[in-house]
Motif scaffolding. Structure first.
Motif, PDB file in Angstrom:
ATOM      1  N   ILE A  31       1.109  -1.207   0.132  1.00 26.15           N
ATOM      2  CA  ILE A  31      -0.050  -0.304   0.171  1.00 26.15           C
ATOM      3  C   ILE A  31       0.826   1.246  -0.360  1.00 26.15           C
ATOM      4  CG2 ILE A  31      -1.419   1.499   1.173  1.00 26.15           C
ATOM      5  CD1 ILE A  31      -2.813  -1.453   2.417  1.00 26.15           C
ATOM      6  N   VAL A  32       1.775   1.518   0.841  1.00 28.60           N
ATOM      7  CA  VAL A  32       2.766   2.255   1.402  1.00 28.60           C
ATOM      8  C   VAL A  32       3.098   3.088  -0.333  1.00 28.60           C
ATOM      9  CG1 VAL A  32       4.729   3.673   2.171  1.00 28.60           C
ATOM     10  CG2 VAL A  32       3.129   2.454   3.714  1.00 28.60           C
ATOM     11  N   GLN A  33       4.209   1.456  -1.411  1.00 33.13           N
ATOM     12  CA  GLN A  33       4.846   1.737  -2.091  1.00 33.13           C
ATOM     13  C   GLN A  33       3.910   2.216  -3.288  1.00 33.13           C
ATOM     14  OE1 GLN A  33       6.231  -2.646  -2.871  1.00 33.13           O
ATOM     15  NE2 GLN A  33       8.002  -1.880  -1.494  1.00 33.13           N
ATOM     16  N   ALA A  34       2.649   1.567  -3.327  1.00 33.16           N
ATOM     17  CA  ALA A  34       1.819   2.224  -4.768  1.00 33.16           C
ATOM     18  C   ALA A  34       1.784   3.756  -4.290  1.00 33.16           C
ATOM     19  CB  ALA A  34       0.574   1.537  -4.177  1.00 33.16           C
ATOM     20  N   ALA A  35       1.521   4.311  -2.839  1.00 26.52           N
ATOM     21  CA  ALA A  35       1.004   5.425  -2.502  1.00 26.52           C
ATOM     22  C   ALA A  35       1.847   6.491  -2.925  1.00 26.52           C
ATOM     23  CB  ALA A  35       0.176   6.045  -1.115  1.00 26.52           C
ATOM     24  N   GLU A  45      -2.420  14.577  -4.780  1.00 30.47           N
ATOM     25  CA  GLU A  45      -3.440  14.947  -5.752  1.00 30.47           C
ATOM     26  C   GLU A  45      -4.325  13.043  -6.401  1.00 30.47           C
ATOM     27  OE1 GLU A  45      -1.630  16.761  -5.487  1.00 30.47           O
ATOM     28  OE2 GLU A  45      -2.526  18.850  -4.400  1.00 30.47           O
ATOM     29  N   ALA A  46      -2.698  12.709  -6.922  1.00 30.89           N
ATOM     30  CA  ALA A  46      -2.822  11.996  -7.261  1.00 30.89           C
ATOM     31  C   ALA A  46      -3.213  10.198  -6.126  1.00 30.89           C
ATOM     32  CB  ALA A  46      -1.647  11.362  -8.145  1.00 30.89           C
ATOM     33  N   MET A  47      -2.781  10.115  -5.129  1.00 32.81           N
ATOM     34  CA  MET A  47      -3.202   9.432  -3.992  1.00 32.81           C
ATOM     35  C   MET A  47      -4.843   9.350  -3.784  1.00 32.81           C
ATOM     36  SD  MET A  47       0.777  10.349  -1.328  1.00 32.81           S
ATOM     37  CE  MET A  47      -0.366   9.889  -0.078  1.00 32.81           C
ATOM     38  N   GLN A  48      -5.140   9.085  -4.179  1.00 29.47           N
ATOM     39  CA  GLN A  48      -6.821   9.137  -3.820  1.00 29.47           C
ATOM     40  C   GLN A  48      -7.068   7.144  -3.386  1.00 29.47           C
ATOM     41  OE1 GLN A  48      -8.875  11.635  -4.390  1.00 29.47           O
ATOM     42  NE2 GLN A  48      -7.676  12.487  -5.166  1.00 29.47           N
ATOM     43  N   ALA A  53      -5.809   2.068  -3.537  1.00 29.59           N
ATOM     44  CA  ALA A  53      -5.953   0.378  -2.558  1.00 29.59           C
ATOM     45  C   ALA A  53      -6.317  -0.587  -4.153  1.00 29.59           C
ATOM     46  CB  ALA A  53      -7.301   0.534  -2.360  1.00 29.59           C
ATOM     47  N   GLU A  54      -6.316  -0.606  -5.326  1.00 28.45           N
ATOM     48  CA  GLU A  54      -6.127  -0.538  -6.697  1.00 28.45           C
ATOM     49  C   GLU A  54      -4.199  -1.384  -6.491  1.00 28.45           C
ATOM     50  OE1 GLU A  54      -8.064   2.073  -9.439  1.00 28.45           O
ATOM     51  OE2 GLU A  54     -10.524   1.623  -8.732  1.00 28.45           O
ATOM     52  N   ARG A  55      -3.927  -0.003  -7.264  1.00 25.74           N
ATOM     53  CA  ARG A  55      -2.865  -0.301  -7.469  1.00 25.74           C
ATOM     54  C   ARG A  55      -1.926  -0.976  -6.628  1.00 25.74           C
ATOM     55  NH1 ARG A  55       0.808   3.128 -10.991  1.00 25.74           N
ATOM     56  NH2 ARG A  55       2.947   2.174 -10.116  1.00 25.74           N
ATOM     57  N   ALA A  56      -2.552  -1.096  -5.113  1.00 22.25           N
ATOM     58  CA  ALA A  56      -1.659  -2.055  -4.102  1.00 22.25           C
ATOM     59  C   ALA A  56      -2.364  -3.514  -4.431  1.00 22.25           C
ATOM     60  CB  ALA A  56      -1.773  -2.062  -3.298  1.00 22.25           C
ATOM     61  N   GLY A  57      -3.469  -3.489  -4.734  1.00 23.33           N
ATOM     62  CA  GLY A  57      -4.153  -5.051  -4.775  1.00 23.33           C
ATOM     63  C   GLY A  57      -4.553  -5.297  -3.645  1.00 23.33           C
ATOM     64  N   PHE A  67      -5.203   2.522   6.823  1.00 23.12           N
ATOM     65  CA  PHE A  67      -5.151   4.128   7.159  1.00 23.12           C
ATOM     66  C   PHE A  67      -6.706   5.114   6.824  1.00 23.12           C
ATOM     67  CE2 PHE A  67      -1.312   1.836   4.895  1.00 23.12           C
ATOM     68  CZ  PHE A  67      -0.233   2.712   5.332  1.00 23.12           C
ATOM     69  N   PRO A  68      -6.758   5.372   7.900  1.00 25.72           N
ATOM     70  CA  PRO A  68      -8.065   5.952   8.175  1.00 25.72           C
ATOM     71  C   PRO A  68      -7.894   7.320   7.415  1.00 25.72           C
ATOM     72  CG  PRO A  68      -7.155   5.388  10.207  1.00 25.72           C
ATOM     73  CD  PRO A  68      -6.280   5.158   9.950  1.00 25.72           C
ATOM     74  N   SER A  69      -6.913   7.809   6.847  1.00 28.86           N
ATOM     75  CA  SER A  69      -6.958   9.238   6.301  1.00 28.86           C
ATOM     76  C   SER A  69      -5.921   9.432   4.999  1.00 28.86           C
ATOM     77  CB  SER A  69      -6.912  10.110   7.317  1.00 28.86           C
ATOM     78  OG  SER A  69      -5.685  10.846   7.651  1.00 28.86           O
ATOM     79  N   LYS A  70      -5.807  10.240   4.019  1.00 32.51           N
ATOM     80  CA  LYS A  70      -5.057   9.900   3.023  1.00 32.51           C
ATOM     81  C   LYS A  70      -4.018  10.812   3.807  1.00 32.51           C
ATOM     82  CE  LYS A  70      -5.784  11.888  -1.007  1.00 32.51           C
ATOM     83  NZ  LYS A  70      -5.506  12.714  -2.004  1.00 32.51           N
ATOM     84  N   MET A  71      -3.236  11.340   5.018  1.00 30.32           N
ATOM     85  CA  MET A  71      -2.613  11.970   5.971  1.00 30.32           C
ATOM     86  C   MET A  71      -1.739  11.031   6.195  1.00 30.32           C
ATOM     87  SD  MET A  71      -0.934  14.727   6.658  1.00 30.32           S
ATOM     88  CE  MET A  71      -2.087  15.903   4.771  1.00 30.32           C
ATOM     89  N   ASP A  72      -2.495   9.649   6.725  1.00 27.01           N
ATOM     90  CA  ASP A  72      -2.262   8.793   7.753  1.00 27.01           C
ATOM     91  C   ASP A  72      -1.450   8.271   6.392  1.00 27.01           C
ATOM     92  OD1 ASP A  72      -3.215   8.869  10.437  1.00 27.01           O
ATOM     93  OD2 ASP A  72      -5.487   8.320   8.935  1.00 27.01           O
ATOM     94  N   LEU A  73      -1.130   8.139   5.212  1.00 20.74           N
ATOM     95  CA  LEU A  73      -1.247   7.410   4.361  1.00 20.74           C
ATOM     96  C   LEU A  73       0.481   8.379   3.728  1.00 20.74           C
ATOM     97  CD1 LEU A  73      -0.821   5.040   2.429  1.00 20.74           C
ATOM     98  CD2 LEU A  73      -2.893   6.008   0.833  1.00 20.74           C
ATOM     99  N   VAL A  74       0.023   9.603   3.372  1.00 20.89           N
ATOM    100  CA  VAL A  74       1.525  10.269   3.478  1.00 20.89           C
ATOM    101  C   VAL A  74       2.090  10.668   4.516  1.00 20.89           C
ATOM    102  CG1 VAL A  74       2.209  13.302   3.942  1.00 20.89           C
ATOM    103  CG2 VAL A  74      -0.004  12.093   2.085  1.00 20.89           C
ATOM    104  N   VAL A  75       1.698   9.912   5.641  1.00 28.38           N
ATOM    105  CA  VAL A  75       2.577  10.157   7.056  1.00 28.38           C
ATOM    106  C   VAL A  75       3.674   8.986   7.128  1.00 28.38           C
ATOM    107  CG1 VAL A  75       2.923   9.948   9.200  1.00 28.38           C
ATOM    108  CG2 VAL A  75       1.843  11.190   8.642  1.00 28.38           C
ATOM    109  N   ALA A  76       2.902   7.733   6.238  1.00 25.20           N
ATOM    110  CA  ALA A  76       3.728   6.403   6.508  1.00 25.20           C
ATOM    111  C   ALA A  76       4.556   6.160   4.913  1.00 25.20           C
ATOM    112  CB  ALA A  76       2.309   5.562   5.428  1.00 25.20           C
ATOM    113  N   VAL A  77       4.287   6.986   3.883  1.00 25.53           N
ATOM    114  CA  VAL A  77       5.440   7.400   2.891  1.00 25.53           C
ATOM    115  C   VAL A  77       6.556   8.195   3.551  1.00 25.53           C
ATOM    116  CG1 VAL A  77       5.871   7.760   0.768  1.00 25.53           C
ATOM    117  CG2 VAL A  77       3.349   6.521   1.381  1.00 25.53           C
ATOM    118  N   VAL A  78       6.312   8.920   3.909  1.00 22.52           N
ATOM    119  CA  VAL A  78       7.402   9.595   4.482  1.00 22.52           C
ATOM    120  C   VAL A  78       8.038   8.344   5.591  1.00 22.52           C
ATOM    121  CG1 VAL A  78       8.357  11.664   6.035  1.00 22.52           C
ATOM    122  CG2 VAL A  78       6.114  11.934   4.931  1.00 22.52           C
TER     123      VAL A  78
END
Length: 201
Positions: A31-35, A45-48, A53-57, A67-78
């Motif tokens: 998921i993190v790699q897909a994001a 903006e592209a991290m819908q 989810a589709e890209r990560a399968g 990841f309850p929100s997009k920002m949680d996902l951003v934090v994980a990528v960081v």
């Protein structure tokens, strides 16, 4: 045959806990790699969430459980980016003989790593500045700088100083992403800031 009231052993009706944990880690990593891949091409903006989810399968509901929100996902990528930096430092520690020199080495190495994907770097830095959730970025960078510059017995005030240096670096990185700084200018400014802030290390 098993007696009617016998307890069913855990391994008969449940997957191995270790395997389950590994599977969860692998799913989270996908998921993190897909994001990160999406952000590197079109920013945050592209991290819908549905696209990630589709890209990560994975199912969209599964993504939201991790990841309850997009920002949680951003934090994980960081966090993933910092993990890569820490691994690089472990493999090849800074060779400078002074604390400021070692800190500059780490920050410029981080700059080169981030600028390989400028869209991703821009998305992450801007999002962190506007973050509505607690992010580990500043603290982790400060702790990493303290490890290479101050050592394990450094006083608490040294963590404050490495945190300030990390903040200077983030601001300079933003200026570079806006086209207002060259790599050489950033390095020179970070060297000046490190020499002043870490002079007592």
């Amino acid at each position: 045959m098993r007696p009617p009231h016998a307890t069913i052993p855990a391994h008969d009706n449940q997957p191995d806990a270790g395997a389950r944990t590994r599977s969860q880690r692998q799913r989270r990593k996908r998921i993190v790699q897909a994001a990160a891949a999406l952000a590197s091409r079109g920013g945050v903006e592209a991290m819908q969430m549905r696209t990630v989810a589709e890209r990560a399968g994975v199912a969209l509901g599964t993504l939201y459980r991790y990841f309850p929100s997009k920002m949680d996902l951003v934090v994980a990528v960081v966090g993933e980016e910092i993990d890569l930096l820490e691994s690089s430092i472990e493999r090849r520690p800074p060779s400078a003989t002074t604390a400021p020199g070692r800190a500059v080495d780490v920050l410029m190495r981080a700059t080169r790593g981030l600028m390989r994907e400028p869209e991703l770097a821009d998305a992450l830095i801007r999002s962190l500045i506007l973050a509505e959730v607690e992010t580990p970025f500043g603290d982790r960078m400060a702790e990493l700088l303290l490890r290479v510059a101050g050592g394990p017995d450094a006083p608490e005030e040294h963590l404050v100083l490495t945190g300030l240096l990390s903040s200077v670096w983030v601001q300079e990185l933003l200026e570079m992403l806006r086209g207002r700084r060259t790599h050489e200018q950033i390095q020179r400014r970070i060297e000046i800031a490190a020499a002043r802030l870490l002079s007592d290390f």
